[in-house]
Design a protein around this motif. Structure first.
Motif, mmCIF file in Angstrom:
data_model
loop_
_atom_site.group_PDB
_atom_site.id
_atom_site.type_symbol
_atom_site.label_atom_id
_atom_site.label_comp_id
_atom_site.label_asym_id
_atom_site.label_seq_id
_atom_site.Cartn_x
_atom_site.Cartn_y
_atom_site.Cartn_z
ATOM 1 N N ARG A 95 0.851 -1.187 0.000
ATOM 2 C CA ARG A 95 0.000 0.000 0.000
ATOM 3 C C ARG A 95 0.886 1.237 0.000
ATOM 4 N NH1 ARG A 95 -3.223 -2.623 4.694
ATOM 5 N NH2 ARG A 95 -2.391 -4.391 3.598
ATOM 6 N N CYS A 96 0.621 2.141 -0.918
ATOM 7 C CA CYS A 96 1.453 3.345 -1.007
ATOM 8 C C CYS A 96 1.012 4.371 0.024
ATOM 9 C CB CYS A 96 1.400 3.936 -2.410
ATOM 10 S SG CYS A 96 -0.206 4.641 -2.839
ATOM 11 N N ARG A 111 -1.468 6.434 -0.130
ATOM 12 C CA ARG A 111 -2.119 7.650 -0.627
ATOM 13 C C ARG A 111 -2.999 7.399 -1.838
ATOM 14 N NH1 ARG A 111 2.846 10.805 -1.220
ATOM 15 N NH2 ARG A 111 3.619 8.751 -0.661
ATOM 16 N N LYS A 112 -3.369 6.160 -2.018
ATOM 17 C CA LYS A 112 -4.334 5.834 -3.068
ATOM 18 C C LYS A 112 -3.825 6.214 -4.458
ATOM 19 C CE LYS A 112 -9.264 6.611 -3.794
ATOM 20 N NZ LYS A 112 -10.328 7.573 -3.488
ATOM 21 N N LEU A 113 -2.533 5.991 -4.684
ATOM 22 C CA LEU A 113 -1.960 6.385 -5.966
ATOM 23 C C LEU A 113 -1.539 5.209 -6.838
ATOM 24 C CD1 LEU A 113 0.470 9.258 -4.812
ATOM 25 C CD2 LEU A 113 -1.702 9.529 -5.997
ATOM 26 N N CYS A 114 -0.988 4.152 -6.220
ATOM 27 C CA CYS A 114 -0.168 3.207 -6.992
ATOM 28 C C CYS A 114 -0.956 2.177 -7.791
ATOM 29 C CB CYS A 114 0.809 2.498 -6.068
ATOM 30 S SG CYS A 114 0.008 1.285 -4.986
ATOM 31 N N GLN A 115 -2.194 1.921 -7.444
ATOM 32 C CA GLN A 115 -3.051 0.947 -8.136
ATOM 33 C C GLN A 115 -2.648 -0.501 -7.923
ATOM 34 O OE1 GLN A 115 -2.663 2.950 -12.088
ATOM 35 N NE2 GLN A 115 -4.871 2.698 -12.148
ATOM 36 N N GLY A 154 7.481 0.548 -10.446
ATOM 37 C CA GLY A 154 6.786 1.828 -10.373
ATOM 38 C C GLY A 154 5.615 1.830 -9.409
ATOM 39 N N ARG A 155 5.232 0.662 -8.952
ATOM 40 C CA ARG A 155 4.045 0.575 -8.090
ATOM 41 C C ARG A 155 4.346 -0.190 -6.811
ATOM 42 N NH1 ARG A 155 0.066 1.940 -11.633
ATOM 43 N NH2 ARG A 155 0.523 1.457 -13.802
ATOM 44 N N PRO A 160 7.427 5.207 -4.101
ATOM 45 C CA PRO A 160 6.057 5.716 -4.279
ATOM 46 C C PRO A 160 5.452 6.275 -2.995
ATOM 47 C CG PRO A 160 6.294 3.574 -5.331
ATOM 48 C CD PRO A 160 7.535 3.805 -4.523
ATOM 49 N N MET A 161 6.047 5.938 -1.850
ATOM 50 C CA MET A 161 5.506 6.426 -0.587
ATOM 51 C C MET A 161 6.141 7.741 -0.157
ATOM 52 S SD MET A 161 5.369 2.782 1.350
ATOM 53 C CE MET A 161 4.138 3.272 2.532
ATOM 54 N N PHE A 208 5.867 9.050 -5.975
ATOM 55 C CA PHE A 208 5.174 8.274 -7.014
ATOM 56 C C PHE A 208 5.299 8.970 -8.369
ATOM 57 C CE2 PHE A 208 1.241 7.111 -9.342
ATOM 58 C CZ PHE A 208 1.455 5.751 -9.436
ATOM 59 N N ASN A 216 -2.387 14.745 -1.753
ATOM 60 C CA ASN A 216 -2.664 13.304 -1.784
ATOM 61 C C ASN A 216 -3.175 12.790 -0.449
ATOM 62 O OD1 ASN A 216 -1.839 13.074 -4.502
ATOM 63 N ND2 ASN A 216 0.285 13.147 -3.824
ATOM 64 N N TYR A 272 -6.875 11.389 0.282
ATOM 65 C CA TYR A 272 -6.982 10.000 0.727
ATOM 66 C C TYR A 272 -7.756 9.929 2.048
ATOM 67 C CZ TYR A 272 -5.635 5.300 2.231
ATOM 68 O OH TYR A 272 -5.657 4.008 2.668
#
Lengths: 120, 581
Positions: free
Chosen positions: A55-56, A58-62, B59-60, B65-66, B151, B342, B346
């Motif tokens: 989980r990133c 912040r609801k970004l990474c999908q 990338g994910r 990304p954090m 990210f 963000n 969120y």
């Protein structure tokens, strides 16, 4: 019934491999996210479940996207309610690895990582 | 080559007559975050074939990304590299190597420009100049604001890497071993390929470790659960020295309630600064408890002091309070949209509106200043092995200043890519010799893990115990007695629990692909070894400095010293490098 969340998950690999639906019951008095429910199932009920735990924050990474009752959602950002029954399937069945895990390298997911400005 | 099964989907070749799969590239980069992707772009631009091996989807996943939005580089009128240098040295409590800090401050601007050329967007003023924030520890506003945060930065790097056919990015591969050649330099990395569950070899001539931190060793962290420090352990086993492992930075305001928001970082710098959000941090009695805008180490101590003294909130934290800001609701909304978009969105989507309600937050492990010891060429003490980003140590010292982490990934990622390319260029051919044996070794270990045991334990049970032990004995406050207790518990974990790890007993054929439990087992084995090194380092540092608070040694030593640890020499103290400016 109250105090329980029922989650039915599509298990297995791609079409042609063996797969089927499996239902789990989670005792719970308050709301929990899809990801929390999957954590509960993996840690307490079935060690063979495959899903993306990342989980990133912040609801970004999908990364945690799954199909919830037929609609693609982010597992970190959708709440399940006690008393509710839900069905989870992979978000991208054409790129399925196993259970709920999809292959982001697959040509079936062609859009790539997207815009650098995402979320900004 | 027949493209028929999942094995070939990610490009591994099944070599004739051999029973294992192989890929090769001049430079192997372990970790596809900010530093790893930047290293890949650099090495490929110098003509190398590059493979980036990433534990999750490229990338994910992982640490980058954090990351927040701040990228520290000099851009403000009147600001200088001298000041950035001084701020970083002082903020790091004089434990950062100054040759590395020098490289950081002189090349951070260039790194930002490179990012822009990769399509990464920074917040700009109408005249086109950067619109930086000023974070604590920065003499001038120096935190360039990356749209989309870490990210957004990583998206740009991944997109750029896709333009270069020399770069191949593999997702869902877990590094478990490095193979070394006769010259001591790495000849292959061995990976557990999650797509089909099999160990595979990546032959190479040089390796860059860019695996991020090891925050997952502690029960409370805002980092990815994959941040186990596996890259550090691979480097250690390959003979590289690690440095200042005891230096874990705590971040003071990580959301702790409700459970599903636990781990979300909300920036205290912005909360309490009147120019940004103008809010407050309140203890459980509704009172403020510190003055000004302290650096991370200092404010963590203040917050911890409240919690420890029983003045915490219901769930053991403090309150983030924006409801009392002097700003109008409209101004506050605009400020949140501008500076914390963000997190604001969120939290809002999860039913928490910061404009109307208090949020409970507490200190969590946030960033590892310790890591693989490197020089200004990103070279470790092991030949052919380089490290960059959070996985590397000795840059930030005892406390990292906001914005230096993303800048570090770009500056040292590029340096590591260049150094690795040069090293690879000096090596004639690939060496296949050790790879087959290494794969067999991993297969055998997997077989053992899959064998049913009478007192079998699952990896997460061991992991939970390890993380609680580390938090309790090597957390925000430490002392010899507790650290020794931690070492005893680690001894028991390694002696009794690790050998009892049991993964899918009975060799279930249906779970060959994406063997999550098997990944967990490998991770916890590596975590236990690394935790031991962290505890020994924390015990060896008999002083308090930055984020390392020894209750039994509250003073700071006059001359800062590194704590190094290596396989060959064990623990040793070493000088902090200085430069004359």
């Amino acid at each position: 019934m109250k105090g329980k969340i029922r989650v039915t998950i599509r298990r297995g690999g791609q079409e042609g491999d063996s797969f089927g639906m499996q239902t789990f019951e989670i005792p719970r008095e308050t709301e929990m996210t899809v990801l929390e429910a999957l954590d509960y199932i993996f840690y307490r009920l079935d060690a063979t479940l495959a899903y993306r735990r990342y989980r990133c924050g912040r609801k970004l990474c999908q990364s945690c996207e799954v199909k919830l009752n037929g609609k693609v959602v982010r597992g970190c950002a959708v709440l399940l309610r006690p008393g509710g029954s839900y069905t989870l399937e992979p978000a991208r069945p054409e790129a399925l690895i196993r259970d709920l895990v999809c292959d982001f390298d697959s040509p079936a997911i062609s859009s790539g990582p997207g815009s650098p400005e995402a979320g900004g | 080559m027949v493209l028929s099964n999942t094995l070939n989907k990610c490009g591994f070749e099944k070599l004739d007559r051999s029973n294992y799969s192989i890929l090769k590239a001049d430079v192997l980069i372990i970790g596809g975050g900010g530093a790893g992707m930047r290293a890949a772009i650099e090495a490929a631009s110098r003509g190398c074939e590059v493979i980036v091996a990433n534990k999750g989807p490229a990338g994910r996943s992982g640490t980058t990304p954090m990351a927040m939005e701040a990228y520290q580089a000099v851009c403000f009128p009147g600001d200088t590299e001298e000041l950035h240098f001084r701020d970083t040295v002082e903020g790091g409590r004089f434990l950062g190597d100054q040759n590395l800090i020098e490289a950081l401050v002189t090349r951070a601007r260039e790194g930002a420009r490179d990012l822009e050329s990769f399509g990464v967007r920074f917040k700009k003023k109408p005249d086109g100049s950067y619109d930086p924030m000023q974070h604590p520890g920065q003499t001038f506003p120096r935190a360039l604001f990356i749209q989309g945060g870490g990210f957004g930065m990583l998206m740009g790097l991944v997109n750029e890497s896709r333009k270069n056919p020399r770069i191949r990015v593999l997702s869902d591969v877990v590094a478990v071993k490095l193979v070394q050649g006769r010259d001591g330099a790495p000849t292959a990395g061995i990976f557990l390929d999650l797509k089909d569950g099999a160990p595979k070899a990546l032959l190479c001539k040089a390796v860059v470790i860019a695996t991020g931190g090891y925050e997952e060793l502690w029960a409370h962290s805002d980092a990815a659960s994959t941040a186990c420090g596996d890259g550090l352990l691979l480097a250690y086993e390959a003979g590289a020295e690690l440095v200042d492992l005891e230096m874990l930075q705590f971040y003071p305001t990580i959301v702790i309630h409700p459970s599903y928001l636990k781990g979300t970082l909300f920036q205290y710098e912005l909360i309490i600064h009147p120019d940004y959000l103008g809010g407050r941090l309140l203890n459980g009695l509704g009172k403020t408890f510190f003055e000004g805008i302290p650096l991370r180490d200092a404010i963590t101590r203040s917050v911890w002091g409240e919690i420890k003294s029983g003045r915490g909130t219901e769930h053991g934290g403090v309150h983030i309070d924006l409801t009392g800001t002097a700003k109008s609701r409209q101004e506050l909304t605009a400020a949140l949209e501008k500076w914390q978009p963000n997190q604001f969105h969120y939290l809002q989507s999860m039913g928490v509106d910061l404009r109307e309600s208090l949020v409970e937050a507490a200190p969590h492990g946030h960033y590892c200043m310790g890591g693989v010891a490197v020089d200004e060429n990103a070279a470790t003490t092991a030949p052919g092995l380089f490290a960059a980003g959070e996985a590397a140590g000795n840059l930030h010292g005892a406390n990292r200043v906001s914005g230096n982490a993303l800048a570090e990934t770009q500056v040292f990622g590029a340096i590591a890519g260049k150094s690795a390319a040069e090293f690879a260029g000096g090596r004639r051919s690939f060496e296949k010799a050790g790879a087959a044996a290494a794969i067999e070794e991993i297969r055998e270990a997997n077989r053992k893990l899959r064998t049913a045991k009478t007192q079998g334990v699952r990896p997460f049970q061991v992991r939970d115990r390890l993380r609680e032990t580390m938090w309790k004995t090597c957390g925000i406050e430490r002392e010899a007695k507790g650290l020794r207790e931690g070492m005893r518990d680690l001894h028991n974990i390694q002696g009794d629990l690790i050998p009892s790890l049991t993964v899918y007993p009975g060799e279930d054929e249906t779970i060959r692909s994406y063997p999550q439990e098997l990944q967990d087992a490998w991770e916890v084995k590596m975590m236990a070894e690394l935790a031991n090194l962290v505890l020994s380092s924390a015990l060896a540092r008999e002083e308090s400095r930055g984020n390392h608070n020894r209750l039994d040694f509250p003073e700071t030593e006059k001359d800062p010293r590194h704590v190094f640890v290596s396989r060959k020499e064990g623990l040793r103290f070493g000088k902090v490098k200085k430069v004359l400016r």
